[in-house]
Write an enzyme that holds these catalytic residues in place. Structure first.
Site, PDB file in Angstrom:
ATOM      1  N   GLY A 297      -9.379  50.397  39.977  1.00 18.04           N
ATOM      2  CA  GLY A 297     -10.158  51.624  39.771  1.00 18.04           C
ATOM      3  C   GLY A 297     -10.024  52.499  41.007  1.00 18.04           C
TER       4      GLY A 297
ATOM      5  N   ALA B 126     -11.687  52.424  43.674  1.00 20.02           N
ATOM      6  CA  ALA B 126     -11.808  51.658  44.917  1.00 20.02           C
ATOM      7  C   ALA B 126     -10.482  50.966  45.254  1.00 20.02           C
ATOM      8  CB  ALA B 126     -12.935  50.642  44.796  1.00 20.02           C
TER       9      ALA B 126
ATOM     10  N   LYS C  32      -6.801  43.218  35.600  1.00 24.27           N
ATOM     11  CA  LYS C  32      -6.804  42.178  34.563  1.00 24.27           C
ATOM     12  C   LYS C  32      -6.495  42.736  33.174  1.00 24.27           C
ATOM     13  CE  LYS C  32     -11.783  41.912  33.597  1.00 24.27           C
ATOM     14  NZ  LYS C  32     -12.931  41.024  33.514  1.00 24.27           N
TER      15      LYS C  32
ATOM     16  N   TYR D 118     -13.960  56.426  32.994  1.00 27.58           N
ATOM     17  CA  TYR D 118     -15.036  56.933  32.135  1.00 27.58           C
ATOM     18  C   TYR D 118     -15.962  57.899  32.867  1.00 27.58           C
ATOM     19  CZ  TYR D 118     -13.621  53.344  28.803  1.00 27.58           C
ATOM     20  OH  TYR D 118     -12.904  52.582  27.926  1.00 27.58           O
ATOM     21  N   ALA D 119     -15.837  57.990  34.193  1.00 30.40           N
ATOM     22  CA  ALA D 119     -16.760  58.847  34.956  1.00 30.40           C
ATOM     23  C   ALA D 119     -16.580  60.300  34.522  1.00 30.40           C
ATOM     24  CB  ALA D 119     -16.505  58.686  36.445  1.00 30.40           C
TER      25      ALA D 119
ATOM     26  N   GLY E  51     -19.365  63.060  35.112  1.00 28.13           N
ATOM     27  CA  GLY E  51     -20.113  64.047  35.901  1.00 28.13           C
ATOM     28  C   GLY E  51     -19.372  64.513  37.134  1.00 28.13           C
ATOM     29  N   GLY E  52     -19.014  63.590  38.030  1.00 24.41           N
ATOM     30  CA  GLY E  52     -18.252  63.976  39.192  1.00 24.41           C
ATOM     31  C   GLY E  52     -18.627  63.235  40.447  1.00 24.41           C
TER      32      GLY E  52
ATOM     33  N   GLU F  81     -27.255  67.522  38.918  1.00 25.26           N
ATOM     34  CA  GLU F  81     -27.580  66.311  38.153  1.00 25.26           C
ATOM     35  C   GLU F  81     -28.958  65.805  38.553  1.00 25.26           C
ATOM     36  OE1 GLU F  81     -24.305  63.548  38.580  1.00 25.26           O
ATOM     37  OE2 GLU F  81     -23.177  64.588  37.030  1.00 25.26           O
TER      38      GLU F  81
ATOM     39  N   HIS G 259     -28.573  53.923  32.102  1.00 21.89           N
ATOM     40  CA  HIS G 259     -28.400  55.369  31.933  1.00 21.89           C
ATOM     41  C   HIS G 259     -29.177  55.781  30.692  1.00 21.89           C
ATOM     42  CE1 HIS G 259     -26.747  59.325  31.639  1.00 21.89           C
ATOM     43  NE2 HIS G 259     -26.071  59.142  32.761  1.00 21.89           N
TER      44      HIS G 259
ATOM     45  N   ARG H 265     -32.578  58.531  36.832  1.00 21.33           N
ATOM     46  CA  ARG H 265     -32.231  57.771  35.623  1.00 21.33           C
ATOM     47  C   ARG H 265     -33.205  56.647  35.322  1.00 21.33           C
ATOM     48  NH1 ARG H 265     -25.789  57.362  36.910  1.00 21.33           N
ATOM     49  NH2 ARG H 265     -25.468  59.564  36.554  1.00 21.33           N
TER      50      ARG H 265
ATOM     51  N   HIS I 278     -25.654  50.607  32.954  1.00 25.23           N
ATOM     52  CA  HIS I 278     -24.664  51.589  33.387  1.00 25.23           C
ATOM     53  C   HIS I 278     -24.031  51.263  34.727  1.00 25.23           C
ATOM     54  CE1 HIS I 278     -22.765  55.451  33.637  1.00 25.23           C
ATOM     55  NE2 HIS I 278     -23.448  55.806  34.711  1.00 25.23           N
TER      56      HIS I 278
ATOM     57  N   GLU J 207     -17.918  49.377  43.156  1.00 27.05           N
ATOM     58  CA  GLU J 207     -19.156  48.952  42.482  1.00 27.05           C
ATOM     59  C   GLU J 207     -19.482  47.479  42.700  1.00 27.05           C
ATOM     60  OE1 GLU J 207     -19.569  50.614  38.574  1.00 27.05           O
ATOM     61  OE2 GLU J 207     -21.268  49.314  38.107  1.00 27.05           O
TER      62      GLU J 207
ATOM     63  N   ARG K 169     -29.243  53.993  42.004  1.00 26.18           N
ATOM     64  CA  ARG K 169     -28.213  54.890  42.529  1.00 26.18           C
ATOM     65  C   ARG K 169     -28.489  56.340  42.136  1.00 26.18           C
ATOM     66  NH1 ARG K 169     -22.799  56.513  39.899  1.00 26.18           N
ATOM     67  NH2 ARG K 169     -23.972  55.960  38.058  1.00 26.18           N
TER      68      ARG K 169
HETATM   69  C1  LIG Z   1     -19.404  56.098  31.440  1.00 28.63           C
HETATM   70  C2  LIG Z   1     -19.501  56.134  32.935  1.00 28.63           C
HETATM   71  C3  LIG Z   1     -19.669  57.347  33.594  1.00 28.63           C
HETATM   72  C4  LIG Z   1     -19.769  57.381  34.982  1.00 28.63           C
HETATM   73  N1  LIG Z   1     -19.883  58.597  35.615  1.00 28.63           N
HETATM   74  C5  LIG Z   1     -19.881  58.634  36.972  1.00 28.63           C
HETATM   75  C6  LIG Z   1     -19.880  59.869  37.663  1.00 28.63           C
HETATM   76  O1  LIG Z   1     -19.859  60.933  37.056  1.00 28.63           O
HETATM   77  N2  LIG Z   1     -19.893  59.849  39.019  1.00 28.63           N
HETATM   78  C7  LIG Z   1     -19.902  58.688  39.735  1.00 28.63           C
HETATM   79  O2  LIG Z   1     -19.927  58.730  40.963  1.00 28.63           O
HETATM   80  N3  LIG Z   1     -19.879  57.499  39.091  1.00 28.63           N
HETATM   81  C8  LIG Z   1     -19.859  57.442  37.742  1.00 28.63           C
HETATM   82  N4  LIG Z   1     -19.823  56.238  37.099  1.00 28.63           N
HETATM   83  C9  LIG Z   1     -19.717  55.007  37.894  1.00 28.63           C
HETATM   84  C10 LIG Z   1     -18.303  54.890  38.443  1.00 28.63           C
HETATM   85  O3  LIG Z   1     -17.385  55.284  37.446  1.00 28.63           O
HETATM   86  C11 LIG Z   1     -18.005  53.455  38.847  1.00 28.63           C
HETATM   87  O4  LIG Z   1     -19.025  52.965  39.659  1.00 28.63           O
HETATM   88  C12 LIG Z   1     -16.694  53.415  39.635  1.00 28.63           C
HETATM   89  O5  LIG Z   1     -15.676  54.026  38.905  1.00 28.63           O
HETATM   90  C13 LIG Z   1     -16.332  51.976  39.925  1.00 28.63           C
HETATM   91  O6  LIG Z   1     -15.059  51.978  40.488  1.00 28.63           O
HETATM   92  P1  LIG Z   1     -14.418  50.618  40.945  1.00 28.63           P
HETATM   93  O7  LIG Z   1     -13.069  50.961  41.460  1.00 28.63           O
HETATM   94  O8  LIG Z   1     -15.355  49.892  41.816  1.00 28.63           O
HETATM   95  O9  LIG Z   1     -14.312  49.753  39.592  1.00 28.63           O
HETATM   96  P2  LIG Z   1     -13.554  50.042  38.221  1.00 28.63           P
HETATM   97  O10 LIG Z   1     -13.094  51.435  38.136  1.00 28.63           O
HETATM   98  O11 LIG Z   1     -14.408  49.556  37.132  1.00 28.63           O
HETATM   99  O12 LIG Z   1     -12.276  49.107  38.327  1.00 28.63           O
HETATM  100  C14 LIG Z   1     -12.416  47.705  38.307  1.00 28.63           C
HETATM  101  C15 LIG Z   1     -11.037  47.079  38.344  1.00 28.63           C
HETATM  102  O13 LIG Z   1     -11.168  45.672  38.596  1.00 28.63           O
HETATM  103  C16 LIG Z   1     -10.293  44.956  37.744  1.00 28.63           C
HETATM  104  N5  LIG Z   1     -10.808  43.590  37.602  1.00 28.63           N
HETATM  105  C17 LIG Z   1     -12.068  43.185  37.315  1.00 28.63           C
HETATM  106  N6  LIG Z   1     -12.137  41.836  37.312  1.00 28.63           N
HETATM  107  C18 LIG Z   1     -10.888  41.381  37.603  1.00 28.63           C
HETATM  108  C19 LIG Z   1     -10.302  40.094  37.746  1.00 28.63           C
HETATM  109  N7  LIG Z   1     -10.999  38.956  37.555  1.00 28.63           N
HETATM  110  N8  LIG Z   1      -8.981  40.016  38.029  1.00 28.63           N
HETATM  111  C20 LIG Z   1      -8.228  41.134  38.181  1.00 28.63           C
HETATM  112  N9  LIG Z   1      -8.719  42.380  38.059  1.00 28.63           N
HETATM  113  C21 LIG Z   1     -10.038  42.496  37.785  1.00 28.63           C
HETATM  114  C22 LIG Z   1     -10.284  45.759  36.457  1.00 28.63           C
HETATM  115  O14 LIG Z   1      -9.169  45.426  35.664  1.00 28.63           O
HETATM  116  C23 LIG Z   1     -10.246  47.184  37.052  1.00 28.63           C
HETATM  117  O15 LIG Z   1      -8.912  47.512  37.372  1.00 28.63           O
HETATM  118  C24 LIG Z   1     -19.724  56.178  35.718  1.00 28.63           C
HETATM  119  C25 LIG Z   1     -19.550  54.966  35.057  1.00 28.63           C
HETATM  120  C26 LIG Z   1     -19.431  54.936  33.676  1.00 28.63           C
HETATM  121  C27 LIG Z   1     -19.255  53.616  32.982  1.00 28.63           C
END
Ligand SMILES: Cc1cc2nc3c(=O)[nH]c(=O)nc-3n(C[C@H](O)[C@H](O)[C@H](O)COP(=O)(O)OP(=O)(O)OC[C@H]3O[C@@H](n4cnc5c(N)ncnc54)[C@H](O)[C@@H]3O)c2cc1C
Length: 504
Positions: free
Chosen positions: A13, A15, A37, A47-48, A50-51, A116, A233, A280, A341, A365, A376
């Site tokens: 993602g 991160a 995975k 899916y984010a 808003g921004g 927001e 949410h 929220r 959420h 996250e 949050r």
């Molecule tokens: C519908 C929705 C709307 C949102 N809107 C906003 C917004 O507007 N603004 C905002 O700041 N935040 C928003 N958020 C929150 C934000 O999107 C997430 O907190 C953020 O994108 C998380 O990023 P990440 O890189 O930590 O994880 P993710 O983007 O979820 O990526 C996780 C990764 O880990 C991998 N993974 C997981 N477990 C394993 C494993 N065992 N082995 C190998 N790979 C694995 C997955 O395959 C994936 O690639 C929203 C969330 C949702 C669901």
């Protein structure tokens, strides 16, 4: 498949991808693996809508205001030092994303800023209502410039490995395409596995959001903190028969949408004077209480009074998705429900993203940096990931000379199989329903039911030893639920506002 890397990043993602790009820009020679995975694009990041919250000009906004909004939303449980650091470095994170190709929406040569819930100022940078996808696409494009980064798609980390010094040093990975389990050796590991909304009955989260990184780290003995702080949410689009619900962004309320009950009343003001612009947790709790009091679940988001042009311009993706579900947001109220959420807690890390296990970092996250406390603030999570990326990259860069391969201790992982992916579906559904009921009601009876069921499932499992991935996944779920219960001072409960206060 190459199996030795300097850095293993688990998650693709915002991160994981930002971390890989930032690191490789700092130390070109590093060999980096990113593991995902599922398909590379299946992340919560996409899916984010808003921004990203950021103070881009101190003429029209202030760091202090963003800091205060974050602390207020967190119920004053956030770490002030972390909050100040993230807020004051937000603009650098935004410029970093711009350098990687992201183009935030502009108006008259300046950023178009959304408002927001919980924010006292409009400060949300966005790309229409698909910010996450726009950011993720640019990050994926950046990968093409770096041939030292290998992407292992459809590869799931099933176990983390330590070396004799107790340092993170590798992982077992199940490759879904090859149906094989492989060991990866790595000098350092970054967990970026995202949230765990999929533990609950209704969620806005992607199917990948199952909390894997938290269980994997906890199994090694890493400190996990604040796990009970799950954010619901309030405005997920309620569609019959679905558990992964489409999110209607906070920004729609920021644009003036109302939340109404079956009688068409804007009932939120009974619970919080900010109405639709409350945070929220407050709105979700108010909706649950309204449902409980009225005895029906008819709660709606009403945009009928907002100009159709504005809606079409700002929220095309949301309008399209509601239409697919049979509702036209511009002319009728949309049925909504609160849904799990965001996971505010996770693997405890310091300002450099280091967990309590040497050579194991966590970001995004799955990490508990201290930014969110109990709740949050909207649009602070993509921000947290991008700001912490720089710290982790700097820390790894400073330690790069000390990074060496040390053999891992663990014996051979049993060869895993994915023949029966739905084997524990019925049990998982029961667990999700009980956990959700408890998080909503916070009642001791519901908690007792949940604990009884977890104990029962664990007893059943004590007699089963298959090599099926579905069994491993179910064991992980039980462990996560137990961790959630260990520290369960649940989210804020709101009481109706005193009628007298409302009059003045
Ligand atoms: C519908 C929705 C709307 C949102 N809107 C906003 C917004 O507007 N603004 C905002 O700041 N935040 C928003 N958020 C929150 C934000 O999107 C997430 O907190 C953020 O994108 C998380 O990023 P990440 O890189 O930590 O994880 P993710 O983007 O979820 O990526 C996780 C990764 O880990 C991998 N993974 C997981 N477990 C394993 C494993 N065992 N082995 C190998 N790979 C694995 C997955 O395959 C994936 O690639 C929203 C969330 C949702 C669901």
């Amino acid at each position: 498949m190459k199996t030795n890397f300097d850095v293993l990043i688990i998650g693709a993602g915002i991160a994981g991808l930002s971390q890989a790009i930032a690191l490789t820009e700092k130390v070109v020679s590093l060999s980096i693996a990113i593991v995902s995975k599922s398909a590379l694009k299946e992340t919560n990041t996409r899916y984010a809508q808003g921004g990203i919250a950021a103070v881009m000009s101190t003429q029209s906004d202030s760091y202090l205001a963003h800091i205060e909004d974050t602390l207020n939303a967190s119920q004053h449980k956030a770490d002030k030092e972390v909050v100040s650091f993230v807020v004051e470095n937000a603009h650098k994170g935004i410029h970093q994303l711009e350098n990687w190709g992201v183009r935030f929406d502009q108006v008259q040569n300046d950023y178009h800023l959304g408002l927001e819930g919980g924010h006292s100022q409009a400060r949300i940078l966005h790309v229409k209502d698909q910010t996450g996808a726009a950011v993720h696409d640019e990050l994926i494009k950046q990968l093409e410039h770096h041939n030292t980064i290998s992407v292992l798609e459809y590869c799931e980390v099933v176990e983390l490995l330590l070396n004799a010094n107790g340092e993170a040093a590798g992982a077992w990975i199940y490759n879904y395409a090859e149906k094989a389990t492989t060991k990866i050796n790595s000098k350092t590991i970054v967990l970026a596995t995202g949230g765990m909304g999929q533990l609950f009955q209704y969620t806005t989260n992607s199917p990948i959001a199952t909390g894997d990184g938290i269980v994997l780290a906890s199994t090694l003995g890493a400190k996990i903190a604040n796990l009970h702080s799950i954010q619901f949410h309030p405005t997920a689009f309620r569609e019959l028969g679905k558990s992964k619900l489409f999110l209607i962004s906070e920004a729609v309320r920021g644009a003036g949408a109302h939340i109404i009950n079956e009688k068409g009343e804007r009932f939120l003001f009974k619970y919080d004077l900010r109405g639709e612009l409350a945070t929220r947790d407050v709105i979700s709790s108010a909706i649950y209480q309204e449902i409980k009091t009225s005895g029906n679940d008819g709660v709606y988001l009403d945009c009928r009074h907002i100009s159709k042009e504005l809606l079409a311009h700002e929220f095309p993706y949301i309008i399209e998705n509601c239409k697919e579900g049979g509702y036209d947001l511009t002319i009728q109220p949309i049925p909504i429900t609160p849904a799990a959420h965001y996971s505010c807690g996770g693997i405890q890390v310091n300002m450099q993203g280091e967990s309590s296990i040497p050579n194991l970092y966590a970001i995004g996250e799955c990490a508990n940096t201290g930014l969110h406390g109990n709740n949050r603030l909207a649009s602070n999570s993509l921000l947290e990931a991008i700001v912490f990326t720089r710290n982790v990259a700097n820390h790894i860069q400073n330690n790069v000379a000390n990074l060496v391969y040390h053999p891992t201790e663990t014996a051979k992982q049993t060869e895993l199989s994915n023949e029966e992916p739905d084997f524990f579906k019925a049990e998982t559904d029961v667990l999700k329903a009980l956990l959700t009921a408890y998080f909503i009601s916070k009642s001791e009876n519901d908690k007792a039911d949940l604990i009884e069921m977890v104990t029962y499932f664990k007893e059943q499992l004590s007699n089963i030893y298959s090599n099926e991935l579905s069994e491993l996944h179910f064991r992980w779920k039980l462990e996560l639920v137990e961790m959630l219960l260990q520290n369960d001072s649940l989210n804020v409960e709101v009481s109706p506002v005193d009628e007298h206060k409302l009059q003045w």
